[in-house]
Design a protein around this motif. Sequence first.
Motif, PDB file in Angstrom:
ATOM      1  N   ILE A 387     -13.248  39.961   6.901  1.00  0.00           N
ATOM      2  CA  ILE A 387     -11.902  39.623   7.382  1.00  0.00           C
ATOM      3  C   ILE A 387     -11.499  38.226   6.920  1.00  0.00           C
ATOM      4  O   ILE A 387     -10.349  37.986   6.536  1.00  0.00           O
ATOM      5  CB  ILE A 387     -11.851  39.741   8.922  1.00  0.00           C
ATOM      6  CG1 ILE A 387     -11.916  41.215   9.332  1.00  0.00           C
ATOM      7  CG2 ILE A 387     -10.590  39.088   9.481  1.00  0.00           C
ATOM      8  CD1 ILE A 387     -12.145  41.430  10.806  1.00  0.00           C
ATOM      9  N   SER A 388     -12.458  37.285   6.927  1.00  0.00           N
ATOM     10  CA  SER A 388     -12.134  35.920   6.483  1.00  0.00           C
ATOM     11  C   SER A 388     -11.717  35.897   5.019  1.00  0.00           C
ATOM     12  O   SER A 388     -10.859  35.104   4.620  1.00  0.00           O
ATOM     13  CB  SER A 388     -13.331  34.989   6.707  1.00  0.00           C
ATOM     14  OG  SER A 388     -14.352  35.220   5.739  1.00  0.00           O
ATOM     15  N   LEU A 389     -12.309  36.777   4.205  1.00  0.00           N
ATOM     16  CA  LEU A 389     -11.906  36.874   2.803  1.00  0.00           C
ATOM     17  C   LEU A 389     -10.468  37.367   2.678  1.00  0.00           C
ATOM     18  O   LEU A 389      -9.669  36.820   1.921  1.00  0.00           O
ATOM     19  CB  LEU A 389     -12.826  37.853   2.063  1.00  0.00           C
ATOM     20  CG  LEU A 389     -14.216  37.376   1.671  1.00  0.00           C
ATOM     21  CD1 LEU A 389     -15.011  38.541   1.107  1.00  0.00           C
ATOM     22  CD2 LEU A 389     -14.137  36.262   0.651  1.00  0.00           C
ATOM     23  N   LEU A 390     -10.159  38.414   3.420  1.00  0.00           N
ATOM     24  CA  LEU A 390      -8.834  39.012   3.333  1.00  0.00           C
ATOM     25  C   LEU A 390      -7.759  38.120   3.936  1.00  0.00           C
ATOM     26  O   LEU A 390      -6.604  38.165   3.518  1.00  0.00           O
ATOM     27  CB  LEU A 390      -8.834  40.373   4.035  1.00  0.00           C
ATOM     28  CG  LEU A 390      -9.569  41.478   3.286  1.00  0.00           C
ATOM     29  CD1 LEU A 390      -9.927  42.619   4.219  1.00  0.00           C
ATOM     30  CD2 LEU A 390      -8.718  41.987   2.137  1.00  0.00           C
ATOM     31  N   ALA A 391      -8.128  37.303   4.922  1.00  0.00           N
ATOM     32  CA  ALA A 391      -7.146  36.477   5.620  1.00  0.00           C
ATOM     33  C   ALA A 391      -6.910  35.123   4.950  1.00  0.00           C
ATOM     34  O   ALA A 391      -6.023  34.390   5.364  1.00  0.00           O
ATOM     35  CB  ALA A 391      -7.598  36.257   7.066  1.00  0.00           C
ATOM     36  N   ASP A 402      -4.639  42.082  -1.932  1.00  0.00           N
ATOM     37  CA  ASP A 402      -3.874  40.945  -2.393  1.00  0.00           C
ATOM     38  C   ASP A 402      -4.424  39.622  -1.877  1.00  0.00           C
ATOM     39  O   ASP A 402      -4.327  38.598  -2.521  1.00  0.00           O
ATOM     40  CB  ASP A 402      -2.409  41.076  -1.966  1.00  0.00           C
ATOM     41  CG  ASP A 402      -1.733  42.249  -2.651  1.00  0.00           C
ATOM     42  OD1 ASP A 402      -2.319  42.740  -3.639  1.00  0.00           O
ATOM     43  OD2 ASP A 402      -0.663  42.677  -2.219  1.00  0.00           O
ATOM     44  N   ALA A 403      -4.993  39.642  -0.680  1.00  0.00           N
ATOM     45  CA  ALA A 403      -5.515  38.393  -0.148  1.00  0.00           C
ATOM     46  C   ALA A 403      -6.609  37.832  -1.017  1.00  0.00           C
ATOM     47  O   ALA A 403      -6.633  36.659  -1.361  1.00  0.00           O
ATOM     48  CB  ALA A 403      -6.046  38.624   1.280  1.00  0.00           C
ATOM     49  N   THR A 404      -7.553  38.687  -1.380  1.00  0.00           N
ATOM     50  CA  THR A 404      -8.649  38.229  -2.213  1.00  0.00           C
ATOM     51  C   THR A 404      -8.143  37.851  -3.597  1.00  0.00           C
ATOM     52  O   THR A 404      -8.617  36.895  -4.202  1.00  0.00           O
ATOM     53  CB  THR A 404      -9.709  39.325  -2.325  1.00  0.00           C
ATOM     54  OG1 THR A 404      -9.906  39.885  -1.041  1.00  0.00           O
ATOM     55  CG2 THR A 404     -11.005  38.781  -2.829  1.00  0.00           C
ATOM     56  N   GLN A 405      -7.178  38.611  -4.124  1.00  0.00           N
ATOM     57  CA  GLN A 405      -6.634  38.302  -5.429  1.00  0.00           C
ATOM     58  C   GLN A 405      -5.967  36.945  -5.431  1.00  0.00           C
ATOM     59  O   GLN A 405      -6.103  36.162  -6.369  1.00  0.00           O
ATOM     60  CB  GLN A 405      -5.646  39.396  -5.847  1.00  0.00           C
ATOM     61  CG  GLN A 405      -6.316  40.727  -6.126  1.00  0.00           C
ATOM     62  CD  GLN A 405      -5.368  41.897  -6.032  1.00  0.00           C
ATOM     63  OE1 GLN A 405      -4.194  41.740  -5.734  1.00  0.00           O
ATOM     64  NE2 GLN A 405      -5.891  43.080  -6.283  1.00  0.00           N
ATOM     65  N   ALA A 406      -5.239  36.649  -4.348  1.00  0.00           N
ATOM     66  CA  ALA A 406      -4.566  35.363  -4.295  1.00  0.00           C
ATOM     67  C   ALA A 406      -5.547  34.223  -4.157  1.00  0.00           C
ATOM     68  O   ALA A 406      -5.333  33.120  -4.657  1.00  0.00           O
ATOM     69  CB  ALA A 406      -3.577  35.361  -3.113  1.00  0.00           C
ATOM     70  N   ALA A 407      -6.662  34.485  -3.464  1.00  0.00           N
ATOM     71  CA  ALA A 407      -7.649  33.433  -3.259  1.00  0.00           C
ATOM     72  C   ALA A 407      -8.479  33.161  -4.497  1.00  0.00           C
ATOM     73  O   ALA A 407      -9.026  32.092  -4.670  1.00  0.00           O
ATOM     74  CB  ALA A 407      -8.587  33.833  -2.113  1.00  0.00           C
TER      75      ALA A 407
END
Length: 411
Positions: A387-391, A402-407
């Motif tokens: 969840i921390s990765l996605l958030a 998209d969350a991981t892609q943006a990070a």
Amino acid sequence: MDASSRRPALTVALCFIVALIEGFDLQAAGTAAAGLRQSFALDPKMLGWVFSAGIVGLLPGAFFGGWIADRIGRKKILVAAVLLFGLFSLSTAYVDSLQGLLLARFMTGLGLGAALPNLIALCAEAVGEQRRGTAISIMYAGVPLGGALAALVAMLFSERWQATFVIGGLAPLLVAPLMLLLLPESNAFRQQQGHPGLARTSTGQALFGESRARVTLALWLSYFFTLTVMYMLLNWLPSLLLEQGFSKPQAGLVQMLFNLGGALGSVLGGLLLDRCNGIKVVVGVYAGLLAALAGVGLSVGLLPMACAGFAVGLFVMAAQLVLYALAPPAYPTRVRATGVGAAVAIGRLGSVAGPLAAGQILAAGAGTAGVLLATSPGLMLAALAAISLLARATPPGTPGLDATQAAAPKS
């Protein structure tokens, strides 16, 4: 279908075939255990060493398979890995000493370990970002299906355990030339050739540089605890069922349903991650896994246990697929196979720890309930890390990866 759409489909199809064979060879030793024990006069402790030799080989195979692939190409290392585990799976059928058996299983594990990060990287890089999870899930569905095939072959050739390893060895040796002819190298990798930072990128920089330390550690935490539970179930589920009073045929049925549920979970995990809010998918998958494990511990009849076994296979494989889909976009192309390979290697540590921990808990007299209860804290940590990765970088409500892609740093 034009060439641009045929290329990704061909990559995923060929990688699915390799994953099918990999799943077969991963479970070959377990399905042939009775024949191995009799032929080599193995006591339970030595049989455990035979199982462990293959698992131990997975760890360096995953790490170095990814690391080398970032330098010379995913396709080359994948073909080499397929030839390696095919050759030594075949040799398992013909060794005549315990030392030879241990070496054959270790080298088989080395090849199997090197194949997986490259299967993930090739599928992730063959398709667009919105279909990445789906492509990986279709590919990885081959692994539990291969395990079910291994169980079927063992049933058909119950008096000839060598047949499992002959089939598991010949299949990859026949597929490797097909891969050389038809499997496209990753376009993303080709475009990175000659990248000025590639030669200078150390392993530490690849994993922890450019603000990737948090991503890498979160992936490792999730992979370790999820794979701990998965391999604990793969190794101990039949024994736990026998302890609860089920017969061997009933335990075998539940184990087969576990694998079939895993195949479905493999596909669903990637599809949901591509189409739904990633955080909700993670919460749902890990909550479902905890509930299914409770069902395994509490079920008293065959039908409830069969349903629980199917459900636990579905959710544990869906959880694994979510993690396999989260890893590739967390790293730029030039170090992607290194990052994925390191995460898979950490997961392999969990695959060793899970069966060992379950054995210790059972030896202490905690029983099936104690084993399953002990998995809960690790699974909650794995879910929180995912969840921390996605958030990290995307507001709640954004679907997919998209969350991981943006990070992730750009290629």
